[in-house]
Design an enzyme around this catalytic site. Structure first.
Site, short mmCIF file in Angstrom:
data_model
loop_
_atom_site.label_atom_id
_atom_site.label_comp_id
_atom_site.label_asym_id
_atom_site.label_seq_id
_atom_site.Cartn_x
_atom_site.Cartn_y
_atom_site.Cartn_z
N THR A 1 -1.67 -7.37 -52.65
CA THR A 1 -1.89 -6.55 -51.51
C THR A 1 -2.10 -5.30 -51.87
O THR A 1 -1.83 -4.74 -53.32
CB THR A 1 -0.39 -6.41 -50.69
OG1 THR A 1 0.39 -5.69 -51.19
CG2 THR A 1 -0.07 -7.78 -50.24
N CYS A 2 -2.62 -4.21 -51.21
CA CYS A 2 -2.74 -3.00 -51.50
C CYS A 2 -1.58 -2.03 -51.23
O CYS A 2 -1.61 -0.91 -50.90
CB CYS A 2 -3.85 -2.20 -51.23
SG CYS A 2 -4.12 -2.34 -49.12
N SER A 3 -0.37 -2.68 -50.65
CA SER A 3 0.79 -2.23 -50.32
C SER A 3 1.89 -2.07 -51.09
O SER A 3 1.98 -2.88 -52.13
CB SER A 3 1.29 -2.71 -48.90
OG SER A 3 2.32 -2.40 -48.57
N LEU A 4 2.78 -1.18 -51.10
CA LEU A 4 4.03 -1.25 -51.79
C LEU A 4 5.11 -1.51 -50.97
O LEU A 4 6.42 -1.59 -51.59
CB LEU A 4 4.56 0.46 -52.49
CG LEU A 4 3.17 1.03 -53.32
CD1 LEU A 4 3.72 2.19 -53.70
CD2 LEU A 4 3.28 0.24 -54.59
#
Length: 81
Positions: A35-38
């Site tokens: 994902t491009c999320s933290l």
């Protein structure tokens, strides 16, 4: 708009996508989840959901030097589930 409701719907969609991806793997296939999320909800919790839902799902740890062309890049090699 209800942001909490929107997030709940997005998490449900993400769970459905990870399940569909896993169910469509070929025999002995490998699924890379990225994902491009933290966000813990979009990362660790999605992986935990997959592992709890499918007894045959497991994590294969790897290092950046295991992937051709990625020497020196930082990869997550351990997952706290």
């Amino acid at each position: 708009s209800n942001k909490s409701g929107n997030l709940d719907e997005l998490h449900k969609l993400q769970r459905n996508l990870i399940v569909a991806g896993f169910q469509n793997l070929r025999k002995n296939g490998v699924m890379v989840y990225s994902t491009c999320s933290l966000s813990r909800d979009q990362n660790e919790e999605m992986v935990r959901y997959l592992l709890e839902t499918f007894a045959n799902a497991f994590i294969i740890p790897f290092q950046s030097n295991d992937v051709e062309g990625f020497d020196g890049y930082a990869f997550l090699s351990d997952w706290n589930t």
